[in-house]
Write a protein that holds these residues in place. Sequence first.
Motif, PDB file in Angstrom:
ATOM      1  N   GLY A  85       0.813  -1.210   0.000  1.00  0.00           N
ATOM      2  CA  GLY A  85       0.000   0.000   0.000  1.00  0.00           C
ATOM      3  C   GLY A  85       0.846   1.259   0.000  1.00  0.00           C
ATOM      4  O   GLY A  85       0.510   2.244  -0.658  1.00  0.00           O
ATOM      5  N   ALA A  86       1.966   1.238   0.733  1.00  0.00           N
ATOM      6  CA  ALA A  86       2.864   2.396   0.759  1.00  0.00           C
ATOM      7  C   ALA A  86       3.517   2.614  -0.603  1.00  0.00           C
ATOM      8  O   ALA A  86       3.628   3.750  -1.075  1.00  0.00           O
ATOM      9  CB  ALA A  86       3.935   2.206   1.831  1.00  0.00           C
ATOM     10  N   ILE A  87       3.925   1.536  -1.238  1.00  0.00           N
ATOM     11  CA  ILE A  87       4.527   1.657  -2.571  1.00  0.00           C
ATOM     12  C   ILE A  87       3.505   2.182  -3.566  1.00  0.00           C
ATOM     13  O   ILE A  87       3.795   3.065  -4.381  1.00  0.00           O
ATOM     14  CB  ILE A  87       5.118   0.306  -3.019  1.00  0.00           C
ATOM     15  CG1 ILE A  87       6.325  -0.046  -2.154  1.00  0.00           C
ATOM     16  CG2 ILE A  87       5.499   0.340  -4.496  1.00  0.00           C
ATOM     17  CD1 ILE A  87       6.833  -1.455  -2.350  1.00  0.00           C
ATOM     18  N   GLY A  88       2.279   1.664  -3.500  1.00  0.00           N
ATOM     19  CA  GLY A  88       1.222   2.142  -4.388  1.00  0.00           C
ATOM     20  C   GLY A  88       0.898   3.605  -4.159  1.00  0.00           C
ATOM     21  O   GLY A  88       0.640   4.352  -5.107  1.00  0.00           O
ATOM     22  N   ALA A  89       0.911   4.036  -2.895  1.00  0.00           N
ATOM     23  CA  ALA A  89       0.640   5.441  -2.592  1.00  0.00           C
ATOM     24  C   ALA A  89       1.749   6.339  -3.130  1.00  0.00           C
ATOM     25  O   ALA A  89       1.472   7.421  -3.653  1.00  0.00           O
ATOM     26  CB  ALA A  89       0.476   5.638  -1.088  1.00  0.00           C
ATOM     27  N   LEU A  90       2.982   5.895  -3.011  1.00  0.00           N
ATOM     28  CA  LEU A  90       4.084   6.701  -3.551  1.00  0.00           C
ATOM     29  C   LEU A  90       4.039   6.774  -5.070  1.00  0.00           C
ATOM     30  O   LEU A  90       4.414   7.791  -5.657  1.00  0.00           O
ATOM     31  CB  LEU A  90       5.427   6.139  -3.091  1.00  0.00           C
ATOM     32  CG  LEU A  90       5.837   6.491  -1.668  1.00  0.00           C
ATOM     33  CD1 LEU A  90       7.189   5.871  -1.341  1.00  0.00           C
ATOM     34  CD2 LEU A  90       5.886   7.981  -1.460  1.00  0.00           C
ATOM     35  N   LEU A  91       3.589   5.705  -5.706  1.00  0.00           N
ATOM     36  CA  LEU A  91       3.474   5.736  -7.168  1.00  0.00           C
ATOM     37  C   LEU A  91       2.369   6.678  -7.624  1.00  0.00           C
ATOM     38  O   LEU A  91       2.372   7.132  -8.764  1.00  0.00           O
ATOM     39  CB  LEU A  91       3.211   4.322  -7.704  1.00  0.00           C
ATOM     40  CG  LEU A  91       4.382   3.355  -7.632  1.00  0.00           C
ATOM     41  CD1 LEU A  91       3.943   1.966  -8.069  1.00  0.00           C
ATOM     42  CD2 LEU A  91       5.534   3.838  -8.487  1.00  0.00           C
ATOM     43  N   ASN A  92       1.425   6.990  -6.737  1.00  0.00           N
ATOM     44  CA  ASN A  92       0.294   7.830  -7.101  1.00  0.00           C
ATOM     45  C   ASN A  92       0.455   9.278  -6.645  1.00  0.00           C
ATOM     46  O   ASN A  92      -0.460  10.081  -6.808  1.00  0.00           O
ATOM     47  CB  ASN A  92      -0.991   7.239  -6.512  1.00  0.00           C
ATOM     48  CG  ASN A  92      -2.227   7.782  -7.181  1.00  0.00           C
ATOM     49  OD1 ASN A  92      -2.173   8.228  -8.315  1.00  0.00           O
ATOM     50  ND2 ASN A  92      -3.329   7.753  -6.465  1.00  0.00           N
ATOM     51  N   VAL A  93       1.601   9.646  -6.089  1.00  0.00           N
ATOM     52  CA  VAL A  93       1.802  11.016  -5.599  1.00  0.00           C
ATOM     53  C   VAL A  93       1.715  12.027  -6.735  1.00  0.00           C
ATOM     54  O   VAL A  93       1.217  13.135  -6.552  1.00  0.00           O
ATOM     55  CB  VAL A  93       3.153  11.134  -4.847  1.00  0.00           C
ATOM     56  CG1 VAL A  93       3.550  12.565  -4.622  1.00  0.00           C
ATOM     57  CG2 VAL A  93       3.057  10.412  -3.525  1.00  0.00           C
ATOM     58  N   GLY A  94       2.132  11.685  -7.905  1.00  0.00           N
ATOM     59  CA  GLY A  94       2.083  12.601  -9.042  1.00  0.00           C
ATOM     60  C   GLY A  94       0.728  12.675  -9.698  1.00  0.00           C
ATOM     61  O   GLY A  94       0.567  13.360 -10.698  1.00  0.00           O
ATOM     62  N   GLY A  95      -0.277  12.007  -9.149  1.00  0.00           N
ATOM     63  CA  GLY A  95      -1.606  11.984  -9.750  1.00  0.00           C
ATOM     64  C   GLY A  95      -2.431  13.211  -9.403  1.00  0.00           C
ATOM     65  O   GLY A  95      -1.917  14.275  -9.052  1.00  0.00           O
ATOM     66  N   THR A  96      -3.747  13.045  -9.470  1.00  0.00           N
ATOM     67  CA  THR A  96      -4.645  14.174  -9.260  1.00  0.00           C
ATOM     68  C   THR A  96      -4.850  14.504  -7.788  1.00  0.00           C
ATOM     69  O   THR A  96      -5.279  15.602  -7.464  1.00  0.00           O
ATOM     70  CB  THR A  96      -6.012  13.875  -9.897  1.00  0.00           C
ATOM     71  OG1 THR A  96      -6.521  12.656  -9.360  1.00  0.00           O
ATOM     72  CG2 THR A  96      -5.883  13.767 -11.397  1.00  0.00           C
ATOM     73  N   HIS A  97      -4.566  13.556  -6.882  1.00  0.00           N
ATOM     74  CA  HIS A  97      -4.762  13.778  -5.450  1.00  0.00           C
ATOM     75  C   HIS A  97      -3.474  13.473  -4.682  1.00  0.00           C
ATOM     76  O   HIS A  97      -3.367  12.456  -4.014  1.00  0.00           O
ATOM     77  CB  HIS A  97      -5.891  12.893  -4.920  1.00  0.00           C
ATOM     78  CG  HIS A  97      -7.171  13.028  -5.686  1.00  0.00           C
ATOM     79  ND1 HIS A  97      -7.968  14.133  -5.577  1.00  0.00           N
ATOM     80  CD2 HIS A  97      -7.774  12.209  -6.576  1.00  0.00           C
ATOM     81  CE1 HIS A  97      -9.022  13.987  -6.356  1.00  0.00           C
ATOM     82  NE2 HIS A  97      -8.924  12.830  -6.982  1.00  0.00           N
ATOM     83  N   PRO A  98      -2.458  14.348  -4.751  1.00  0.00           N
ATOM     84  CA  PRO A  98      -1.176  14.022  -4.111  1.00  0.00           C
ATOM     85  C   PRO A  98      -1.239  14.018  -2.587  1.00  0.00           C
ATOM     86  O   PRO A  98      -0.558  13.230  -1.944  1.00  0.00           O
ATOM     87  CB  PRO A  98      -0.229  15.109  -4.624  1.00  0.00           C
ATOM     88  CG  PRO A  98      -1.106  16.230  -5.018  1.00  0.00           C
ATOM     89  CD  PRO A  98      -2.392  15.619  -5.470  1.00  0.00           C
ATOM     90  N   TRP A  99      -2.047  14.888  -1.976  1.00  0.00           N
ATOM     91  CA  TRP A  99      -2.109  14.918  -0.508  1.00  0.00           C
ATOM     92  C   TRP A  99      -2.785  13.666   0.030  1.00  0.00           C
ATOM     93  O   TRP A  99      -2.436  13.183   1.101  1.00  0.00           O
ATOM     94  CB  TRP A  99      -2.817  16.181  -0.024  1.00  0.00           C
ATOM     95  CG  TRP A  99      -2.048  17.407  -0.380  1.00  0.00           C
ATOM     96  CD1 TRP A  99      -2.375  18.338  -1.322  1.00  0.00           C
ATOM     97  CD2 TRP A  99      -0.789  17.811   0.167  1.00  0.00           C
ATOM     98  NE1 TRP A  99      -1.399  19.298  -1.385  1.00  0.00           N
ATOM     99  CE2 TRP A  99      -0.413  18.997  -0.471  1.00  0.00           C
ATOM    100  CE3 TRP A  99       0.054  17.283   1.132  1.00  0.00           C
ATOM    101  CZ2 TRP A  99       0.762  19.662  -0.174  1.00  0.00           C
ATOM    102  CZ3 TRP A  99       1.218  17.942   1.432  1.00  0.00           C
ATOM    103  CH2 TRP A  99       1.570  19.119   0.778  1.00  0.00           C
ATOM    104  N   TRP A 100      -3.766  13.164  -0.696  1.00  0.00           N
ATOM    105  CA  TRP A 100      -4.415  11.918  -0.298  1.00  0.00           C
ATOM    106  C   TRP A 100      -3.401  10.779  -0.340  1.00  0.00           C
ATOM    107  O   TRP A 100      -3.344   9.945   0.566  1.00  0.00           O
ATOM    108  CB  TRP A 100      -5.596  11.627  -1.226  1.00  0.00           C
ATOM    109  CG  TRP A 100      -6.296  10.357  -0.919  1.00  0.00           C
ATOM    110  CD1 TRP A 100      -6.147   9.168  -1.567  1.00  0.00           C
ATOM    111  CD2 TRP A 100      -7.233  10.120   0.130  1.00  0.00           C
ATOM    112  NE1 TRP A 100      -6.940   8.220  -0.997  1.00  0.00           N
ATOM    113  CE2 TRP A 100      -7.620   8.784   0.052  1.00  0.00           C
ATOM    114  CE3 TRP A 100      -7.785  10.918   1.118  1.00  0.00           C
ATOM    115  CZ2 TRP A 100      -8.533   8.215   0.928  1.00  0.00           C
ATOM    116  CZ3 TRP A 100      -8.691  10.352   1.983  1.00  0.00           C
ATOM    117  CH2 TRP A 100      -9.055   9.017   1.885  1.00  0.00           C
TER     118      TRP A 100
END
Length: 124
Positions: A85-100
């Motif tokens: 989950g942490a790896i997936g969240a880091l991969l999504n930081v550049g997306g539309t919801h970075p603070w989430w």
Amino acid sequence: MRGVGSALFVGILLMIAGTLNIIYGIAAVSNANFFVNDTQYVFSSLHTWGWITIILGAIELTASFSLFAGQAYGRVIGIAAATLGAIGALLNVGGTHPWWSLGIFAICLVCIHGLAVLGEPENA
């Protein structure tokens, strides 16, 4: 035994994260308007990531129920699921919801720490 309270807290966090992952996975598989349609995926499509999220959510739910029962399966699988989950969240930081994504990353780190210190002897 040290860390029993934090293991219960981590079990609750894993249950919440697992439920949210299942809901987000169902939204991704069913083409909900929650996700941006202009997104480019490196490995596959939104449907594939939706199924991966559903499976990860189910694993997190089983780990949380195992933690509530006090079994070692919950600790091992909980650490693995929180790491993914942490790896997936880091991969999504550049997306539309970075603070989430950063918030999810922080929750995953709390889960990993809480499970890692479970069972250490208390200092007398």
